[in-house]
Every structure is written in C-alpha cells, then in structure tokens.
Design an enzyme around this catalytic site. Sequence first.
Site, PDB file in Angstrom:
ATOM      1  N   ALA A 260      65.550   8.798  32.566  1.00 49.08           N
ATOM      2  CA  ALA A 260      64.703   9.064  33.741  1.00 49.08           C
ATOM      3  C   ALA A 260      65.318  10.029  34.740  1.00 49.08           C
ATOM      4  CB  ALA A 260      64.300   7.777  34.452  1.00 49.08           C
ATOM      5  N   ALA A 261      66.476  10.610  34.433  1.00 48.62           N
ATOM      6  CA  ALA A 261      67.039  11.599  35.355  1.00 48.62           C
ATOM      7  C   ALA A 261      66.108  12.791  35.491  1.00 48.62           C
ATOM      8  CB  ALA A 261      68.416  12.047  34.878  1.00 48.62           C
ATOM      9  N   GLY A 262      65.567  13.247  34.362  1.00 46.80           N
ATOM     10  CA  GLY A 262      64.615  14.360  34.406  1.00 46.80           C
ATOM     11  C   GLY A 262      63.340  13.998  35.138  1.00 46.80           C
ATOM     12  N   ASP A 263      62.935  12.736  35.046  1.00 45.79           N
ATOM     13  CA  ASP A 263      61.738  12.295  35.753  1.00 45.79           C
ATOM     14  C   ASP A 263      61.977  12.230  37.256  1.00 45.79           C
ATOM     15  OD1 ASP A 263      60.430  12.051  33.316  1.00 45.79           O
ATOM     16  OD2 ASP A 263      60.988   9.946  33.090  1.00 45.79           O
TER      17      ASP A 263
END
Length: 324
Positions: A260-263
């Site tokens: 979820a870092a990209g999210d």
Amino acid sequence: MSTQIPGPPQDAAGVLVIGSVTMDVTTFSSRLPRPGETFLGNAFTLVLGGKGANQAVAAGRAGAPVRFVGCVGDDLFAPLVRQALTDADVDVSHLREVSGQTGVAHIRVDASGENDIVMVPLANAEITTEQIDAAFAEFTPTSRVLLTQLEIPFARTMHAIRRAHDAGLTVVLDPAPAHDLDESIWPLVDVVTPNETEASLLTGIEVDSRETAVRAGQWFVDRGVGQALVTMAAAGSVLVDADGVQDVPAHPVEVVDTTAAGDAFAGYLAASLAGGDELPAAIDRAAAAGAVAVTRRGASPSIPRADEVAATLAATAQGDSAQR
C-alpha cells in the site's frame, strides 16, 4: 517545466475514486516459501484493501473530501469493508452491493518488507457504466480529481476516464496492475504514476536506472499523457513532461512492509492536487506519505494521517538545511 494541471475551480476540492475494494489476507514470515513448501509465519492480518479503497483512504487522511465508487459482495466481508471506508471519512453512497463474494487479496510479506500479492477481483468485476455515470452526475460539480487504477474491468476504467476528461477533472491514473491498454487512453490522462515494474511492462523499456525511467516517462508523454511520474522506491522518482525532466528524491526510511505504499502515494497526490497544490509540491507530499507507509505493516492501516506526513516533510526539510 510546466506543472499547472487543468481542472475545475479551486473550491471544487473533492477526489472521485473509482476502483477496487478487497479484504486483504496478509501473512508475515522471515522469508517467502518455495514452490510446494509449507513455511511457518509469525503474524497475520485481515484488513481493508484493494487499490481503489486504499487510495480513497489515503486521500481522505490527506484531508480531501473523497467519494468512492466500487462493488462489494453480499458476504461476511461486505459490512467490514463498508465500515472501514466509512471510518476513514470516505463517502460510500456509490459502493454497490452485488450477489456473490467481495474481492480478496492474499498478500505475503517477508522480513525485508517485500511482498507478493494475488488479487481475486470477484465483486469488483461487477461495476457498471450506469453506476459510474450516477456518481459523476452527483459528484462532478464538487470534484477536482479523478483517481483510478486497473483492478476493475478496463472498459469501466476507460469509461470513467473519458467522463472525467470531458468534465474537466484532472485524471490521475495509477496503472496497476499493469497490462496491455488501448492507446486511446493516454491523451485523456493528465498524470500517470507507474512504478518501475509497471513502467517496464507498459512501455517495453526495462526500467532499472534514472536514464531508463526518463525514457519510459517520455514514452507516455509521446502518447499524449500530460505528466508521467515514474516512481523507483528508495531511488525516488522522475517527472517527465513536454518541457523536460525533474528529479524527485525519496525520503529515507527503514522499510518494514511495502504493501500500500504506492496507494498512499497516489491518494495523497490526488488529494494535494484537488486542494490546489502544484504538481511538485503534491509529489513531495505524496512521497512522504509513501515513506511513512513502508515503516508499518498492512495495507490501509499503514496509510498515514496528514499530520504524520507534515512531520516527515518538516524533518526532511530540517535535515536538508543542516546539510547545507
């Protein structure tokens, strides 16, 4: 470099997120099992996930009014998903319940923080153009940004992008999971945000350095995208548009889990643009959000609040000043 993004008036500060929602089943272990091997892990979580839902949560925690459009099943996971989004102040009036199972993602995380994911769309495949049109009819006047991804059927994503483009919203596309796309999509996209893997798959250029990231970014711009932001984790990002290239440094942190870092990045980027930030400032804030997210376990639980991101930005600025 041109960094102005077209869009509705500044008082239209909402983010419309159209995308996937899942329950994330995540296991943590010292390493990932080999094929055919059973390996003992050390932790397990069951939380809200899906790229669309995660990005909606991130945009909400960044301070934007967020409206989410997607589908859940009529199973035990549906009320958990709905409640988790509501708790994050996400408008779920266009989260539709359909017959069948809610989407599920199985995530495995090793001791280095790297992960692999199998996402089973299930109810996410049931989103319709009528559902999307109803959301646009209600929310276009108070929205500035459309944020979408590729975990729902591409025809629905394309429909949403066309509607947003025609309405003058800023279109931000996180092209994940990457797959072959109709090239007519690119002139409708204001900002595309692939990581190095997605950029490689979409462009055919192996992105393993700044030089190749710039080439991949130029590939998108040549096809009509306004700005291409190629992210490379700890190596930072490059922003490419018709006027040139800008390097965006990463915020150095200790990685625990990259899920979820990209999210977090995409949601904060969209919220910042909706709030009127110019693209460089929005990217810097988004990068700080992604940096905080990788220091924590899980998908939506790892997404930081606005004050935590502000503290990270302040610490980075202080460190930069001390080095001068």
